[in-house]
Design an enzyme around this catalytic site. Structure first.
Site, PDB file in Angstrom:
ATOM      1  N   HIS A   8       0.768  -1.289   0.091  1.00 33.48           N
ATOM      2  CA  HIS A   8       0.053  -0.099   0.076  1.00 33.48           C
ATOM      3  C   HIS A   8       0.976   1.110  -0.012  1.00 33.48           C
ATOM      4  O   HIS A   8       1.947   1.333   0.510  1.00 33.48           O
ATOM      5  CB  HIS A   8      -1.159  -0.021   1.258  1.00 33.48           C
ATOM      6  CG  HIS A   8      -0.437  -0.047   2.678  1.00 33.48           C
ATOM      7  ND1 HIS A   8       0.067   1.321   3.183  1.00 33.48           N
ATOM      8  CD2 HIS A   8       0.123  -0.949   3.501  1.00 33.48           C
ATOM      9  CE1 HIS A   8       0.332   1.071   4.508  1.00 33.48           C
ATOM     10  NE2 HIS A   8       0.678  -0.321   4.603  1.00 33.48           N
TER      11      HIS A   8
ATOM     12  N   ASP B 142      -0.564   4.210   0.769  1.00 33.98           N
ATOM     13  CA  ASP B 142      -0.922   5.264   1.810  1.00 33.98           C
ATOM     14  C   ASP B 142      -0.470   5.145   3.179  1.00 33.98           C
ATOM     15  O   ASP B 142       0.095   4.091   3.528  1.00 33.98           O
ATOM     16  CB  ASP B 142      -2.591   5.076   1.888  1.00 33.98           C
ATOM     17  CG  ASP B 142      -3.186   3.754   2.658  1.00 33.98           C
ATOM     18  OD1 ASP B 142      -2.433   2.648   2.252  1.00 33.98           O
ATOM     19  OD2 ASP B 142      -3.911   3.789   3.254  1.00 33.98           O
TER      20      ASP B 142
ATOM     21  N   ASP C 100       6.370   1.472   6.504  1.00 28.19           N
ATOM     22  CA  ASP C 100       5.060   1.117   6.206  1.00 28.19           C
ATOM     23  C   ASP C 100       4.241   1.841   5.327  1.00 28.19           C
ATOM     24  O   ASP C 100       3.789   3.057   5.654  1.00 28.19           O
ATOM     25  CB  ASP C 100       4.271   1.327   7.826  1.00 28.19           C
ATOM     26  CG  ASP C 100       2.649   0.579   7.715  1.00 28.19           C
ATOM     27  OD1 ASP C 100       2.515   0.108   6.480  1.00 28.19           O
ATOM     28  OD2 ASP C 100       2.181   1.027   8.736  1.00 28.19           O
TER      29      ASP C 100
ATOM     30  N   GLU D 146      -5.274   1.225   2.713  1.00 26.18           N
ATOM     31  CA  GLU D 146      -5.060  -0.027   3.642  1.00 26.18           C
ATOM     32  C   GLU D 146      -5.259   0.663   5.178  1.00 26.18           C
ATOM     33  O   GLU D 146      -5.556   0.095   5.904  1.00 26.18           O
ATOM     34  CB  GLU D 146      -3.585  -0.332   3.497  1.00 26.18           C
ATOM     35  CG  GLU D 146      -3.205  -1.611   4.504  1.00 26.18           C
ATOM     36  CD  GLU D 146      -2.867  -1.719   5.514  1.00 26.18           C
ATOM     37  OE1 GLU D 146      -2.839  -2.802   6.184  1.00 26.18           O
ATOM     38  OE2 GLU D 146      -2.596  -0.527   6.123  1.00 26.18           O
ATOM     39  N   GLU D 147      -4.631   1.886   5.482  1.00 25.54           N
ATOM     40  CA  GLU D 147      -4.694   2.644   6.837  1.00 25.54           C
ATOM     41  C   GLU D 147      -6.049   2.776   7.125  1.00 25.54           C
ATOM     42  O   GLU D 147      -6.433   3.026   8.162  1.00 25.54           O
ATOM     43  CB  GLU D 147      -3.852   3.512   6.907  1.00 25.54           C
ATOM     44  CG  GLU D 147      -2.334   3.270   6.707  1.00 25.54           C
ATOM     45  CD  GLU D 147      -1.823   2.375   7.492  1.00 25.54           C
ATOM     46  OE1 GLU D 147      -2.258   1.901   8.487  1.00 25.54           O
ATOM     47  OE2 GLU D 147      -0.415   2.052   7.347  1.00 25.54           O
TER      48      GLU D 147
ATOM     49  N   HIS E 258       3.642   3.947  12.292  1.00 27.58           N
ATOM     50  CA  HIS E 258       2.575   4.663  12.752  1.00 27.58           C
ATOM     51  C   HIS E 258       2.599   5.768  13.955  1.00 27.58           C
ATOM     52  O   HIS E 258       1.917   6.475  14.278  1.00 27.58           O
ATOM     53  CB  HIS E 258       1.247   3.820  13.349  1.00 27.58           C
ATOM     54  CG  HIS E 258       0.570   2.995  12.178  1.00 27.58           C
ATOM     55  ND1 HIS E 258      -0.743   2.698  12.527  1.00 27.58           N
ATOM     56  CD2 HIS E 258       0.987   2.412  11.221  1.00 27.58           C
ATOM     57  CE1 HIS E 258      -1.302   2.057  11.369  1.00 27.58           C
ATOM     58  NE2 HIS E 258      -0.109   1.755  10.667  1.00 27.58           N
TER      59      HIS E 258
HETATM   60  N1  BES Z   1       1.802  -2.751   8.899  1.00 22.72           N
HETATM   61  C1  BES Z   1       0.443  -2.618   9.335  1.00 22.72           C
HETATM   62  C2  BES Z   1       0.037  -4.173   9.900  1.00 22.72           C
HETATM   63  C3  BES Z   1       0.845  -4.611  11.097  1.00 22.72           C
HETATM   64  C4  BES Z   1       0.742  -3.873  12.233  1.00 22.72           C
HETATM   65  C5  BES Z   1       1.552  -5.657  11.094  1.00 22.72           C
HETATM   66  C6  BES Z   1       1.316  -4.359  13.348  1.00 22.72           C
HETATM   67  C7  BES Z   1       2.565  -6.070  12.027  1.00 22.72           C
HETATM   68  C8  BES Z   1       2.403  -5.106  13.371  1.00 22.72           C
HETATM   69  C9  BES Z   1      -0.723  -2.204   8.808  1.00 22.72           C
HETATM   70  O1  BES Z   1      -0.196  -1.190   7.850  1.00 22.72           O
HETATM   71  C10 BES Z   1      -1.780  -1.410   9.537  1.00 22.72           C
HETATM   72  O2  BES Z   1      -1.550  -0.292  10.060  1.00 22.72           O
HETATM   73  N2  BES Z   1      -2.724  -2.169   9.553  1.00 22.72           N
HETATM   74  C11 BES Z   1      -4.002  -1.673  10.386  1.00 22.72           C
HETATM   75  C12 BES Z   1      -4.925  -2.167   9.719  1.00 22.72           C
HETATM   76  C13 BES Z   1      -6.497  -1.444   9.990  1.00 22.72           C
HETATM   77  C14 BES Z   1      -6.325  -0.288   9.564  1.00 22.72           C
HETATM   78  C15 BES Z   1      -7.662  -2.406   9.576  1.00 22.72           C
HETATM   79  C16 BES Z   1      -3.910  -2.425  11.818  1.00 22.72           C
HETATM   80  O3  BES Z   1      -3.349  -3.313  12.006  1.00 22.72           O
HETATM   81  O4  BES Z   1      -4.342  -1.305  12.760  1.00 22.72           O
HETATM   82 MN    MN Z   2       0.026   0.626   8.814  1.00 22.23          MN
END
Ligand code: BES
Ligand code: MN
Length: 848
Positions: A485, A487, A518, A551-552, A816
Site C-alpha cells: 500500500h 497510503d 509502512d 489500507e490504513e 504509525h
Molecule cells: N503494517 C500494518 C500491519 C501490522 C501492524 C503488522 C502491526 C504487524 C504489526 C498495517 O499497515 C496496518 O497498519 N494495519 C492496520 C489495519 C487496520 C486499519 C484495518 C492495523 O493493524 O491497525
Molecule cells: Mn500501517
C-alpha cells in the site's frame, strides 16, 4: 443539471465597459483564520499570515479594450494578447515593450494557442475565423472558415503530431482541419464576412463590423483560405457553447455550456468521444496539470477530476463569481473571476484573493521562463499583467526519471514517494497527493517495462496495478502477486518529529520519513528486485503488483475493485507481501499469521441539546455516563472481555510444531518477552477502546448531547468475523436495554478485516527462509503478528493461492508513530532476498 444552450448570455464576450486602470501593487482581501476541517468549511474563510503568498507583479501593460486571451511564448520571450478590438498585441517579456499588433481578425480575438516549437500562433475570434500566424515572420499564413454559421470561436487546440487544429464554437460544434492536407481556396467569397448573418453579426466595440480586405494591393490573397469540409464539423458536440479546450497528445478535452467535459480520442480521421464528465454548470475554463483536470464553472465552483480514473476528486466552491479563466501549477490553482484572482493552495488548503485586475480576469495562464513560474492575466480593465509565482507555489517537479535499477535510484525514488503526503484518512487535505503518488507509481512501472494501470476505487484512492511479464517458456511460468500500500498514517504532530515526515532524511544508516517502513520502502524493494531481474533477463515469472491507497483505512473498496478486475490479475500461484516488522532489531523473521480486526463506533445520543451542567445537571440521563457504563460492561474489572463466545473457539493446546517455534523465539530473540505475552498478542483476541469524543464545545461545564467511543476487536484465525461482530453488537444492545435509558444507542462498524494464518511449511516460506539465511547468515524466526492487513486473507481466497509475508524493518521502526524509520541495510537486504525468491518460486502446478 442546468443545461445552457447557444442563446444564453455569454460571459466571455460581453466586456465592453472600460474600467479605470490600476498599476499599483495588488491589494489583498483578507480572510479570518478558521480551524481546518471539512472541505466545505475550507471553502469560506482561510487565511495565511505569509505575505509571500501573493504573486509579485512584474509588469502590467494597458490597452484600450479588454484583453480576452493570452498565450505566452516563454522561449522566445513573447506574449500574445487577443483583444476585444480585433488585435493581437505582441509584447516583449524581456524589455516589456509592445512590439507590434497583428491585425487580421474582424472581431474580438477570443482564444489563442500555439505550436510547441513556438513557430506558430493560432487565433480564434468572434468573426468565426481561425487564423494561423507564422511568428518567425509575424505573418498570417492561413484563414480557416466554415460555410456553416458557427458564431464565435471560444476555444482552440493544436496537435503537432496530427498537424490539426481543433476549435470549439458558439453553435455548439467542434471543428477540425488538417493544415497540410487541406487545399486552399482561391476565392474568398465563402468567408463569413462576405455573407450576412442576422443572428451572429454583432457590431464590435468600435461600432463597425471592421471590414478587412482579404487581398493585398497586388490582388494576391493575404493568407491561404481553408474551408472546413462539412465532414470535419461535429455538430452539437456539446449541448451548449464549446467554451474551453485542452489537448494532450492524442486526447482532446472540451468543456461546454451544457456542464459537460468531454474527452475525445484523436486520430487522423477525426475524433471519437471517450467519456463525458458531468459538472452541473457551464465549464467556462479548463486546465490540466499532471493527471488532474481543473474545471472552472459558471457558478464559481471549481471541480477537480482525476483523468486516470475519471473520478471527480474535489469540488471547491462558494465564491459564486464565474471562473472565467484558470491556471494551475502542481500545488496551486489560480481562478480568474470578476472579483480578481483567487489562489488556492492544495495540501495547506489556503486561499488568497487579490485584485489582479479592476474587473474580470478573462484569461490566465502559467508559463515557465528561466527557472521562474509566471502567471499571466488579462482582464476587462484592458490590461494584461505578468506575475511571478512564489517558488513555494511552483510545486515540486516530481517527474519520474528512473530507468536505473541501482540502489541509489531506489533511494531517490523512495524519497520521491515519501514526499507525496498520501494520508488516506484525510482525503479532504491529501486526495490530490494520493493520486499523484498513484500516477507516479504507474510511471515508475512503465519506465521499468511493466504494464501498469490505475484501478479506480469507489470513494477512495485508486489501486496501482503493475505487471512485469516473465520470459516466455513452453512450460507454464509462475505468476506471483505482490500486495502493498502507498497510503500512510497521518504525521500531524510535526513538532514531535526530528525531521520533516514528508521529506526523507538519511542519518546514521537509517531513513526517516512517514511511510518509509509502512509500506513505501518495502514496495519499492520489491519493484526494484523485479525490475532488475527483467533488465538482466532473469525474470522467469510474471509478477503482478497491486499497490493500494486505502489500507490504513481498512482497505475499503479494495475487494470490489479487485473483483471487478479479476481478469488482469490472472491465475496467481503465490501472494507475497512485506508489511510487518521483525520482533527485535537483529534477527530476521518470516510472518505466517495476522489478527483480523473489527473496528466500530459506539455512540449514545440524547434528544436534548448540549447543555450547561449547572443549569441542567441532574435533570436527565447523560449520554457520556451511559456510554461509560456501557463500555464498562465489555470487560470485567480485571479486563476479561465479557462478550459471549469472545474467546471461542480457540485451540488452547499448542501443537508440537507451535511449541518449537515459540521456544525458538523466546530463546533467540533479543527481547525480554514471555511465551504468554506472545500468545496474547498473536493467538488470542483482544478488545481496545481508543477514544471517547463528545459533542459541543468540549469544556467541563457542558453536558454533551452525544458521546462516541471508538472500539476495536482483534480477532484470530479460528474465529469468524461475522459471529464476533454479531455477538459484540447484540451484547451491547442487550446491556444497554437494561439501563432503561431514554437515550439512543448507535453502533457502527467502521471496517473489518479477516485474520490470516499461513502455512509456514509451504515452498514459498522455504524459499524465503533460504534466501533470508543466505542474506543475514542466520535463520529467520517464524512469527505471527497482532496487527492486521485486511487484504491478505481476501487475496488468498480470490486468487486461490497461499500468502507469505516477509517483514522488512526492525521492531524499532516506529510505524504509525513519530520518527518512523527504516534501516537502509534492511531495505537493500529485502531487495536481494526478493530477487532470489522471485527467481526461485515455482508454479504451484509443478508441485507435487
Ligand atoms: N503494517 C500494518 C500491519 C501490522 C501492524 C503488522 C502491526 C504487524 C504489526 C498495517 O499497515 C496496518 O497498519 N494495519 C492496520 C489495519 C487496520 C486499519 C484495518 C492495523 O493493524 O491497525
Ligand atoms: Mn500501517
Amino acid at each position: 443539471m442546468t443545461s445552457k444552450n447557444a442563446l444564453d448570455d455569454n460571459p466571455l464576450v460581453e466586456h465592453t465597459r472600460r474600467l479605470p486602470l490600476k498599476n499599483s501593487l495588488p491589494t489583498r482581501k483578507s480572510y479570518s483564520p478558521s480551524p481546518q476541517r471539512s472541505i466545505s468549511e475550507l471553502n469560506t474563510n482561510i487565511t495565511t499570515e505569509d505575505d509571500e503568498c501573493i504573486p509579485k507583479l512584474i509588469h502590467r501593460w494597458n490597452h484600450k479594450y479588454s484583453i480576452l486571451s493570452t498565450i505566452a511564448f516563454p522561449n522566445s520571450g513573447l506574449l500574445f494578447c487577443g483583444t476585444q478590438d480585433h488585435q493581437i498585441l505582441v509584447l516583449d517579456m524581456v524589455t516589456f515593450e509592445k512590439k507590434q499588433s497583428l491585425i487580421g481578425h474582424t472581431g474580438s480575438v477570443l482564444c489563442l494557442t500555439k505550436s510547441a516549437d513556438e513557430k506558430y500562433l493560432f487565433s480564434g475570434g468572434s468573426d468565426s475565423l481561425v487564423k494561423v500566424w507564422d511568428v518567425t515572420q509575424m505573418k498570417e499564413t492561413h484563414t480557416i472558415y466554415s460555410l456553416v454559421d458557427i458564431g464565435d470561436i471560444f476555444s482552440l487546440a493544436w496537435s503537432s503530431s496530427l498537424n490539426t487544429i481543433y476549435f470549439g464554437a458558439q453553435n455548439a460544434s467542434i471543428l477540425f482541419v488538417h493544415l497540410l492536407q487541406s487545399i486552399p481556396k482561391d476565392d474568398p467569397s465563402g468567408l463569413p464576412s462576405q455573407r450576412f448573418d442576422k443572428f451572429f453579426d454583432s457590431k464590435g466595440p468600435t461600432g463597425d463590423v471592421h471590414p478587412l480586405s482579404h487581398r493585398k494591393n497586388n490582388g494576391e490573397l493575404k493568407s491561404r483560405l481553408i474551408e472546413i469540409p462539412s465532414s470535419n464539423i461535429i455538430p452539437y458536440a456539446h449541448n451548449g457553447f464549446v467554451y474551453s479546450m485542452e489537448i494532450n497528445d492524442r486526447t482532446l478535452i472540451t468543456g461546454g455550456g451544457d456542464g459537460e467535459v468531454k474527452i475525445w480520442d484523436l486520430n487522423s480521421r477525426g475524433l471519437t468521444l471517450v467519456k463525458s464528465l458531468d459538472n452541473d454548470e457551464s465549464v467556462l475554463s479548463l486546465t490540466r496539470n499532471e493527471s488532474f483536470l481543473y474545471c472552472g464553472l459558471s457558478d464559481g465552483q471549481l471541480k477537480v477530476w482525476d483523468l486516470n480514473t475519471y473520478q471527480q476528486i474535489r469540488s471547491i466552491g462558494s465564491d459564486t463569481n464565474a471562473i472565467m479563466s484558470i491556471a494551475a501549477t502542481s500545488s496551486c490553482i489560480y481562478k480568474g473571476t470578476s472579483n480578481g484572482v483567487i489562489k488556492w493552495k492544495f495540501g495547506k488548503e489556503c486561499k488568497e484573493l487579490w485584485d489582479a485586475h479592476q474587473g474580470s480576469v478573462l484569461s490566465s495562464e502559467i508559463c515557465y521562463r528561466k527557472g521562474k513560474a509566471l502567471l499571466i492575466t488579462g482582464g476587462n480593465d484592458a490590461s494584461v499583467a505578468i506575475w511571478e509565482i512564489p517558488t513555494d507555489d511552483n510545486g515540486p517537479l516530481r517527474r519520474a526519471s528512473i530507468a536505473a535499477v541501482d540502489n541509489d535510484s531506489l533511494l531517490k525514488t523512495l524519497g520521491q514517494i515519501v514526499s507525496f503526503k498520501t494520508v488516506s484518512k484525510k482525503p479532504e487535505y491529501f486526495i490530490d497527493e494520493s493520486r499523484r503518488c498513484a500516477a507516479f507509481l504507474t510511471k515508475l512501472f512503465n519506465q521499468f517495462g511493466a504494464d501498469s494501470e490505475i484501478i479506480p476505487v469507489e470513494n477512495g484512492n485508486p489501486i496501482v496495478y503493475g505487471c512485469f511479464k516473465g520470459k516466455e517458456s513452453n512450460k507454464k511460468i509462475p505468476r506471483i502477486l505482490w500486495y502493498g500500500h502507498y497510503d500512510v498514517i497521518e504525521a500531524d504532530d510535526t513538532s514531535a518529529w526530528n525531521y520533516d515526515p514528508f521529506k526523507i532524511t538519511a542519518t546514521d544508516g537509517y531513513l526517516y520519513g512517514r511511510g518509509v517502513s509502512d509500506n513505501k520502502g518495502p514496495i519499492l524493494a520489491a519493484i526494484y528486485a523485479v525490475a532488475e531481474l527483467l533488465q538482466t533477463g532473469d525474470l522467469n515469472a510474471d509478477i503482478v503488483f497491486l499497490i493500494e491507497g486505502e489500507e490504513e483505512c481498512g482497505s475499503f473498496g479494495f475487494q470490489d475493485a479487485v473483483q471487478r478486475n479479476h481478469e488482469i490479475i490472472g491465475d496467481i500461484d503465490w501472494v507475497l507481501l512485506s508489511n510487518s516488522y521483525w520482533l527485535d532489531e537483529n534477527i530476521p523473521c518470516l510472518n505466517y499469521g495476522l489478527r483480523g480486526v473489527i473496528s466500530a463506533s459506539v455512540e449514545i445520543n440524547s434528544d436534548k441539546p448540549d447543555r450547561h451542567s449547572g443549569v441542567d445537571g441532574g435533570v436527565s440521563r447523560e449520554p457520556t455516563i451511559d456510554l461509560v457504563n456501557l463500555l464498562s460492561t465489555l470487560t470485567t474489572k480485571n479486563g476479561t472481555v465479557q462478550i459471549p463466545n469472545f474467546y471461542e473457539p480457540i485451540q488452547q493446546q499448542l501443537t508440537p510444531e507451535e511449541q518449537r517455534l515459540y521456544k525458538e523465539i523466546t530463546t533467540k530473540a533479543d527481547i525480554n518477552i514471555s511465551r504468554e505475552t506472545l500468545l496474547a498478542k498473536w493467538k488470542y483476541p483482544s478488545l481496545s477502546i481508543h477514544k471517547i469524543e463528545v459533542s459541543g464545545p468540549n469544556n467541563n461545564t457542558v453536558i454533551p448531547r452525544s458521546s462516541k467511543a471508538s472500539v476495536s476487536i482483534r480477532i484470530v484465525p479460528e474465529q469468524n468475523v461475522e459471529e464476533i461482530k454479531t455477538s459484540f453488537i447484540n451484547y451491547l444492545e442487550s446491556s444497554f436495554k437494561d439501563f432503561d435509558s431514554d437515550n439512543q444507542l448507535k453502533i457502527k462498524i467502521v471496517h473489518e478485516s479477516e485474520p490470516w494464518l499461513g502455512d509456514p511449511t509451504n515452498s514459498a516460506f522455504k524459499i524465503l527462509s533460504k534466501a533470508v539465511s543466505e542474506e543475514w547468515g542466520i535463520e529467520p524466526l517464524y512469527i505471527r503478528e497482532g496487527g492486521s492487513i485486511p487484504s491478505v486473507r481476501f487475496l488468498e481466497k480470490i486468487c486461490k493461492a497461499p500468502a507469505a509475508q516477509i517483514p522488512c524493518g526492525q521492531s524499532t521502526d516506529n510505524a504509525h508513530l513519530n520518527n518512523e524509520k527504516l534501516r537502509v541495510t534492511n531495505l537493500y537486504a529485502l531487495r536481494r532476498i526478493l530477487k532470489k525468491a522471485f527467481k526461485e518460486l515455482p508454479s504451484r502446478s509443478t508441485l507435487a
